[in-house]
Design a protein around this motif. Sequence first.
Motif, PDB file in Angstrom:
ATOM      1  N   LEU A 215       0.839  -1.187   0.000  1.00  9.57           N
ATOM      2  CA  LEU A 215       0.000   0.000   0.000  1.00  9.57           C
ATOM      3  C   LEU A 215       0.882   1.248   0.000  1.00  9.57           C
ATOM      4  O   LEU A 215       1.952   1.257   0.609  1.00  9.57           O
ATOM      5  CB  LEU A 215      -0.895   0.033   1.243  1.00  9.57           C
ATOM      6  CG  LEU A 215      -1.668  -1.241   1.599  1.00  9.57           C
ATOM      7  CD1 LEU A 215      -2.456  -1.016   2.882  1.00  9.57           C
ATOM      8  CD2 LEU A 215      -2.589  -1.646   0.460  1.00  9.57           C
ATOM      9  N   ALA A 216       0.434   2.279  -0.678  1.00 11.46           N
ATOM     10  CA  ALA A 216       1.050   3.601  -0.563  1.00 11.46           C
ATOM     11  C   ALA A 216       0.021   4.513   0.082  1.00 11.46           C
ATOM     12  O   ALA A 216      -1.074   4.706  -0.458  1.00 11.46           O
ATOM     13  CB  ALA A 216       1.467   4.144  -1.925  1.00 11.46           C
ATOM     14  N   PHE A 217       0.358   5.040   1.240  1.00  7.93           N
ATOM     15  CA  PHE A 217      -0.551   5.885   2.006  1.00  7.93           C
ATOM     16  C   PHE A 217      -0.003   7.305   1.989  1.00  7.93           C
ATOM     17  O   PHE A 217       1.096   7.566   2.488  1.00  7.93           O
ATOM     18  CB  PHE A 217      -0.658   5.362   3.438  1.00  7.93           C
ATOM     19  CG  PHE A 217      -1.623   6.127   4.306  1.00  7.93           C
ATOM     20  CD1 PHE A 217      -2.983   5.946   4.172  1.00  7.93           C
ATOM     21  CD2 PHE A 217      -1.158   7.010   5.267  1.00  7.93           C
ATOM     22  CE1 PHE A 217      -3.879   6.648   4.978  1.00  7.93           C
ATOM     23  CE2 PHE A 217      -2.035   7.707   6.076  1.00  7.93           C
ATOM     24  CZ  PHE A 217      -3.400   7.528   5.936  1.00  7.93           C
TER      25      PHE A 217
ATOM     26  N   SER B  41       5.468  -2.378  -8.164  1.00  8.98           N
ATOM     27  CA  SER B  41       5.735  -2.693  -6.757  1.00  8.98           C
ATOM     28  C   SER B  41       4.553  -2.398  -5.845  1.00  8.98           C
ATOM     29  O   SER B  41       4.362  -3.082  -4.838  1.00  8.98           O
ATOM     30  CB  SER B  41       6.945  -1.887  -6.265  1.00  8.98           C
ATOM     31  OG  SER B  41       8.113  -2.214  -6.987  1.00  8.98           O
ATOM     32  N   ILE B  42       3.769  -1.386  -6.169  1.00  9.91           N
ATOM     33  CA  ILE B  42       2.685  -0.945  -5.292  1.00  9.91           C
ATOM     34  C   ILE B  42       1.349  -1.404  -5.864  1.00  9.91           C
ATOM     35  O   ILE B  42       1.098  -1.299  -7.067  1.00  9.91           O
ATOM     36  CB  ILE B  42       2.709   0.592  -5.141  1.00  9.91           C
ATOM     37  CG1 ILE B  42       4.034   1.025  -4.505  1.00  9.91           C
ATOM     38  CG2 ILE B  42       1.535   1.077  -4.303  1.00  9.91           C
ATOM     39  CD1 ILE B  42       4.234   2.534  -4.481  1.00  9.91           C
ATOM     40  N   ASP B  43       0.482  -1.902  -4.988  1.00  9.95           N
ATOM     41  CA  ASP B  43      -0.798  -2.467  -5.425  1.00  9.95           C
ATOM     42  C   ASP B  43      -1.991  -1.540  -5.240  1.00  9.95           C
ATOM     43  O   ASP B  43      -2.992  -1.657  -5.953  1.00  9.95           O
ATOM     44  CB  ASP B  43      -1.061  -3.774  -4.666  1.00  9.95           C
ATOM     45  CG  ASP B  43       0.017  -4.808  -4.932  1.00  9.95           C
ATOM     46  OD1 ASP B  43       0.021  -5.380  -6.031  1.00  9.95           O
ATOM     47  OD2 ASP B  43       0.872  -5.019  -4.051  1.00  9.95           O
ATOM     48  N   LEU B  44      -1.920  -0.638  -4.277  1.00 10.78           N
ATOM     49  CA  LEU B  44      -3.054   0.244  -4.003  1.00 10.78           C
ATOM     50  C   LEU B  44      -2.540   1.531  -3.376  1.00 10.78           C
ATOM     51  O   LEU B  44      -1.671   1.504  -2.506  1.00 10.78           O
ATOM     52  CB  LEU B  44      -4.051  -0.425  -3.042  1.00 10.78           C
ATOM     53  CG  LEU B  44      -5.294   0.389  -2.672  1.00 10.78           C
ATOM     54  CD1 LEU B  44      -6.215   0.559  -3.884  1.00 10.78           C
ATOM     55  CD2 LEU B  44      -6.057  -0.277  -1.520  1.00 10.78           C
TER      56      LEU B  44
ATOM     57  N   ASN C 222      -3.217  11.261 -11.470  1.00 11.71           N
ATOM     58  CA  ASN C 222      -1.846  10.995 -11.880  1.00 11.71           C
ATOM     59  C   ASN C 222      -1.352   9.585 -11.572  1.00 11.71           C
ATOM     60  O   ASN C 222      -0.228   9.242 -11.947  1.00 11.71           O
ATOM     61  CB  ASN C 222      -0.891  11.999 -11.215  1.00 11.71           C
ATOM     62  CG  ASN C 222      -1.045  13.406 -11.760  1.00 11.71           C
ATOM     63  OD1 ASN C 222      -0.436  13.761 -12.761  1.00 11.71           O
ATOM     64  ND2 ASN C 222      -1.880  14.206 -11.105  1.00 11.71           N
ATOM     65  N   SER C 223      -2.166   8.786 -10.926  1.00  8.61           N
ATOM     66  CA  SER C 223      -1.703   7.464 -10.517  1.00  8.61           C
ATOM     67  C   SER C 223      -1.867   6.418 -11.617  1.00  8.61           C
ATOM     68  O   SER C 223      -2.903   6.365 -12.292  1.00  8.61           O
ATOM     69  CB  SER C 223      -2.458   7.001  -9.270  1.00  8.61           C
ATOM     70  OG  SER C 223      -1.988   5.737  -8.854  1.00  8.61           O
ATOM     71  N   ARG C 224      -0.854   5.595 -11.781  1.00 12.37           N
ATOM     72  CA  ARG C 224      -0.957   4.404 -12.630  1.00 12.37           C
ATOM     73  C   ARG C 224      -1.459   3.204 -11.829  1.00 12.37           C
ATOM     74  O   ARG C 224      -1.629   2.108 -12.367  1.00 12.37           O
ATOM     75  CB  ARG C 224       0.419   4.071 -13.209  1.00 12.37           C
ATOM     76  CG  ARG C 224       1.004   5.133 -14.137  1.00 12.37           C
ATOM     77  CD  ARG C 224       2.365   4.698 -14.624  1.00 12.37           C
ATOM     78  NE  ARG C 224       3.005   5.718 -15.457  1.00 12.37           N
ATOM     79  CZ  ARG C 224       4.245   5.644 -15.909  1.00 12.37           C
ATOM     80  NH1 ARG C 224       4.984   4.582 -15.602  1.00 12.37           N
ATOM     81  NH2 ARG C 224       4.756   6.609 -16.650  1.00 12.37           N
ATOM     82  N   ILE C 225      -1.649   3.406 -10.543  1.00 12.43           N
ATOM     83  CA  ILE C 225      -2.018   2.349  -9.598  1.00 12.43           C
ATOM     84  C   ILE C 225      -3.454   2.600  -9.149  1.00 12.43           C
ATOM     85  O   ILE C 225      -3.874   3.761  -9.030  1.00 12.43           O
ATOM     86  CB  ILE C 225      -1.063   2.388  -8.388  1.00 12.43           C
ATOM     87  CG1 ILE C 225       0.404   2.351  -8.851  1.00 12.43           C
ATOM     88  CG2 ILE C 225      -1.340   1.245  -7.422  1.00 12.43           C
ATOM     89  CD1 ILE C 225       1.380   2.849  -7.797  1.00 12.43           C
ATOM     90  N   PRO C 226      -4.245   1.559  -8.895  1.00  9.29           N
ATOM     91  CA  PRO C 226      -5.600   1.782  -8.374  1.00  9.29           C
ATOM     92  C   PRO C 226      -5.586   2.656  -7.120  1.00  9.29           C
ATOM     93  O   PRO C 226      -4.700   2.537  -6.270  1.00  9.29           O
ATOM     94  CB  PRO C 226      -6.093   0.366  -8.064  1.00  9.29           C
ATOM     95  CG  PRO C 226      -5.327  -0.512  -8.995  1.00  9.29           C
ATOM     96  CD  PRO C 226      -3.971   0.116  -9.117  1.00  9.29           C
ATOM     97  N   VAL C 227      -6.577   3.535  -7.005  1.00  8.13           N
ATOM     98  CA  VAL C 227      -6.652   4.493  -5.908  1.00  8.13           C
ATOM     99  C   VAL C 227      -7.947   4.289  -5.129  1.00  8.13           C
ATOM    100  O   VAL C 227      -9.032   4.228  -5.711  1.00  8.13           O
ATOM    101  CB  VAL C 227      -6.591   5.947  -6.419  1.00  8.13           C
ATOM    102  CG1 VAL C 227      -6.712   6.942  -5.267  1.00  8.13           C
ATOM    103  CG2 VAL C 227      -5.297   6.193  -7.192  1.00  8.13           C
TER     104      VAL C 227
END
Length: 366
Positions: free
Chosen positions: A119-121, A197-200, A216-221
């Motif tokens: 996760l990226a918080f 590397s990051i999933d959410l 701007n995210s390529r990752i689900p938000v």
Amino acid sequence: MNREEIANAAKKAKEARKGLSRAPAAARSEVLVLLAGAARDNVQRILAANARDVKAAGEKGLPGSVIDRLLLTEDRCRGLSQSLLEVAALPDPLGAVEDLAELPNGLLAGRMRVPLGVLAFICEARPGAVVEAAGMALKSGNAIIVKPGKESRESSRVLGELIGEAVVKARLPENSVLVLADMERGDVAELLKQEDSIDLVIPRGGEGLIRFVAENSRIPVLKHYKGVCHLFADRFADLDMAVKLAINGKANRPATCNALETLLVHEKIRGDFLNLLAPELVKNNIVVKADERGRTVLAPLGVKLAVAEESDYDNEYLNLTLNLRVVDSFAEALDHIEKHGSRHTDAIVTTDLERARTFLETVDSS
């Protein structure tokens, strides 16, 4: 941080998640107990760092709502410790199999609860969120990268060190939690590119930050833009309860996203309820933006008043300003929340169980 440092941090978290997802439930609870103890035993160290953040925020002229979110006190640190212990005591969220059924061909199929991964918080101002996010991630077997707001850099750096020490003591992978206190807001865009590397991504902060992340995210938000929260005092409300809930919802922590922003009052209780409410509004220095029917009752009672424009009902004030609207019916209250609500936190005060059930079933709120 440069591009390479951000990419390396994401890779470290990805590597850590392998061991963390296989860690026993006892270890994932133990780390929260250790962290709760560290937050309790190091409170003066935490508060000293936080004082530097608060001083810097004041010197920059940041608004009071931001400083309130930024501020840590002994009580708030105790609250963080207690919340960690409560999460530690919860049942293990992993491994349970749901909806297991035998298919016509004899195959058993079901759903097992597993970690999301990394996760990226990304948060603003509130340093306590660093600890809360880390605790929830560890309990659920997820590695996490925390990018705190620059306003809370000193506090977050100390909290990150305490989290890291607790992770090591619990014999969990060293990089299970990475608090990137030195990351600038401009580096967020690079973090949002680490889809390998990051999933959410979970942004928590102002609407501007959340929209930036979402765009701007390529990752689900996992996102929620703002908290325009409502309390509806129904015609069948317990008036004393409604007063207590309204004042607590607005005045307890006005700078938080679940603070009350709009109070809806049924016409049938308008006079009795607002006459009870007015002294508490005055005592708590709450400014009320009210419609004409609300102002008619409150104006002689010393309440600070302003005219409520239609656009005000879409505002998240994060201060001691409260919208008030009188409605003629239960249905009108539901329509107002549907039109102006943000699907965050909404409540009804009523002694009518059927109306309460209808409210819960109708209002789309988390």
